[in-house]
Design a protein around this motif. Structure first.
Motif, PDB file in Angstrom:
ATOM      1  N   TRP A 104      46.215  44.909  29.874  1.00  0.00           N
ATOM      2  CA  TRP A 104      46.267  44.290  31.248  1.00  0.00           C
ATOM      3  C   TRP A 104      47.318  43.868  31.717  1.00  0.00           C
ATOM      4  O   TRP A 104      47.744  43.871  33.033  1.00  0.00           O
ATOM      5  CB  TRP A 104      45.252  43.041  31.456  1.00  0.00           C
ATOM      6  N   LYS A 124      48.984  43.235  41.643  1.00  0.00           N
ATOM      7  CA  LYS A 124      47.885  43.420  42.547  1.00  0.00           C
ATOM      8  C   LYS A 124      47.560  44.833  42.860  1.00  0.00           C
ATOM      9  O   LYS A 124      46.345  45.373  43.140  1.00  0.00           O
ATOM     10  CB  LYS A 124      48.457  42.759  43.847  1.00  0.00           C
ATOM     11  N   LYS A 125      48.919  45.750  42.721  1.00  0.00           N
ATOM     12  CA  LYS A 125      48.534  46.939  43.166  1.00  0.00           C
ATOM     13  C   LYS A 125      47.559  47.662  41.808  1.00  0.00           C
ATOM     14  O   LYS A 125      46.970  48.676  42.309  1.00  0.00           O
ATOM     15  CB  LYS A 125      49.897  47.935  43.080  1.00  0.00           C
ATOM     16  N   TYR A 127      45.347  46.260  40.025  1.00  0.00           N
ATOM     17  CA  TYR A 127      43.985  45.675  39.919  1.00  0.00           C
ATOM     18  C   TYR A 127      43.357  45.156  41.322  1.00  0.00           C
ATOM     19  O   TYR A 127      42.037  44.875  41.279  1.00  0.00           O
ATOM     20  CB  TYR A 127      43.915  44.321  38.793  1.00  0.00           C
ATOM     21  N   GLY A 128      44.176  44.940  42.236  1.00  0.00           N
ATOM     22  CA  GLY A 128      43.761  44.636  43.607  1.00  0.00           C
ATOM     23  C   GLY A 128      43.472  43.062  43.714  1.00  0.00           C
ATOM     24  O   GLY A 128      42.935  42.753  44.646  1.00  0.00           O
ATOM     25  N   TYR A 129      43.895  42.338  42.728  1.00  0.00           N
ATOM     26  CA  TYR A 129      44.121  41.016  42.861  1.00  0.00           C
ATOM     27  C   TYR A 129      45.388  40.517  42.034  1.00  0.00           C
ATOM     28  O   TYR A 129      45.829  41.326  41.320  1.00  0.00           O
ATOM     29  CB  TYR A 129      42.831  40.284  42.589  1.00  0.00           C
ATOM     30  N   GLU A 130      45.687  39.396  42.288  1.00  0.00           N
ATOM     31  CA  GLU A 130      47.056  38.508  41.516  1.00  0.00           C
ATOM     32  C   GLU A 130      46.668  38.159  40.236  1.00  0.00           C
ATOM     33  O   GLU A 130      45.336  38.070  40.008  1.00  0.00           O
ATOM     34  CB  GLU A 130      47.758  37.531  42.413  1.00  0.00           C
ATOM     35  N   TRP A 132      47.026  35.603  39.032  1.00  0.00           N
ATOM     36  CA  TRP A 132      46.117  33.990  38.814  1.00  0.00           C
ATOM     37  C   TRP A 132      44.741  34.208  39.084  1.00  0.00           C
ATOM     38  O   TRP A 132      43.774  33.437  38.668  1.00  0.00           O
ATOM     39  CB  TRP A 132      46.840  33.165  40.142  1.00  0.00           C
ATOM     40  N   ASP A 133      44.289  35.222  39.943  1.00  0.00           N
ATOM     41  CA  ASP A 133      43.057  35.319  40.063  1.00  0.00           C
ATOM     42  C   ASP A 133      41.978  35.773  39.060  1.00  0.00           C
ATOM     43  O   ASP A 133      40.967  35.206  38.808  1.00  0.00           O
ATOM     44  CB  ASP A 133      42.775  36.440  41.461  1.00  0.00           C
ATOM     45  N   LEU A 134      42.923  36.593  38.372  1.00  0.00           N
ATOM     46  CA  LEU A 134      42.208  37.316  36.905  1.00  0.00           C
ATOM     47  C   LEU A 134      41.917  36.217  35.991  1.00  0.00           C
ATOM     48  O   LEU A 134      41.050  35.946  35.540  1.00  0.00           O
ATOM     49  CB  LEU A 134      42.987  38.434  36.676  1.00  0.00           C
ATOM     50  N   SER A 136      41.868  32.821  36.701  1.00  0.00           N
ATOM     51  CA  SER A 136      41.034  31.878  36.942  1.00  0.00           C
ATOM     52  C   SER A 136      39.640  32.341  37.016  1.00  0.00           C
ATOM     53  O   SER A 136      38.599  31.519  36.728  1.00  0.00           O
ATOM     54  CB  SER A 136      41.366  31.475  38.525  1.00  0.00           C
ATOM     55  N   ASN A 138      38.572  34.874  34.537  1.00  0.00           N
ATOM     56  CA  ASN A 138      38.324  35.346  33.373  1.00  0.00           C
ATOM     57  C   ASN A 138      38.780  34.665  32.237  1.00  0.00           C
ATOM     58  O   ASN A 138      39.849  34.252  31.856  1.00  0.00           O
ATOM     59  CB  ASN A 138      39.128  36.904  33.309  1.00  0.00           C
TER      60      ASN A 138
END
Length: 211
Positions: A104, A124-125, A127-130, A132-134, A136, A138
């Motif tokens: 990852w 982000k490119k 996975y489409g998200y940053e 921190w989003d992953l 929070s 996962n």
């Protein structure tokens, strides 16, 4: 072109706990002894692959090798570098080795040229998200990431300062899912939040740049 092999091989050694195996013998050991400790009880480890791992890491000065004069098997031992690979050691770097070399974390590197052309964040490119989003959403990645970042010891650094100057109150401020897995340090309180919205009051601030 093959520089990536160094970090991936290092990760393999960490996953196989090779440093711990050598450390548990209290001295240099043979390749066969290392292999005998790498087993799940169902399959036999490939000693040829272990030899390749050790050969590369010896050349990178992560482990050392002894050549007995009587013709016996080579002996492998720890040095100052490989001692950082001991699991559960107070100064271990194993969590950040595993974190930085996880698929990852590696995938975003393939988007650097795209970032140059289009700007933006490589993660982000990919996975489409940053990141921190992953983290929070996962729990597995959140622990992997936070354990790796803990190696930078920002909480430990604050704890050391508080120990030296007991009148100081230490605060470790991070995103909520970050502080949720942070180790406890004497004299340091953990507060979750977002620095772009508000930060705790303090007389001095230490900021740690991510690896």
């Amino acid at each position: 072109m093959f520089s990536f092999a160094d970090s991936i091989t290092l990760k393999s050694a960490v996953e196989l706990r090779i440093a711990n195996i050598i450390h548990s013998h209290d001295g240099p050991i043979t390749l066969s002894q290392i292999a005998s400790c790498i087993t799940d009880g169902l399959t036999s480890p490939d000693i040829t692959t272990i030899a390749r791992i050790m050969r590369l890491l010896i050349r990178r000065k992560i482990f050392i090798i002894h050549h007995p004069l009587d013709g016996r098997d080579f002996l492998f031992d720890l040095n100052n570098s490989s001692r950082w690979l001991l699991h559960d050691s107070e100064q271990t770097l194993t969590p950040i080795v595993l974190m930085e070399n996880h698929p990852w974390q590696i995938a975003p590197w393939h988007y650097f040229s795209q970032c140059v052309k289009e700007c933006g964040i490589a993660f982000k490119k990919a996975y489409g998200y940053e990141i921190w989003d992953l983290a929070s959403g996962n729990p597995y990645f959140n622990k992997l990431f936070n354990d790796g970042i803990a190696c930078s010891r920002i909480g430990g650094l604050i704890s050391d300062i508080v120990k030296a100057y007991p009148h100081i109150k230490g605060v470790n401020f991070d995103l909520p899912h970050g502080v949720s897995t942070t180790p406890t340090y004497n004299g340091v309180s953990h507060i979750g939040g977002d620095m772009f919205h508000a930060i705790p009051n303090g007389d001095a601030v230490i900021m740690k740049v991510l690896p």
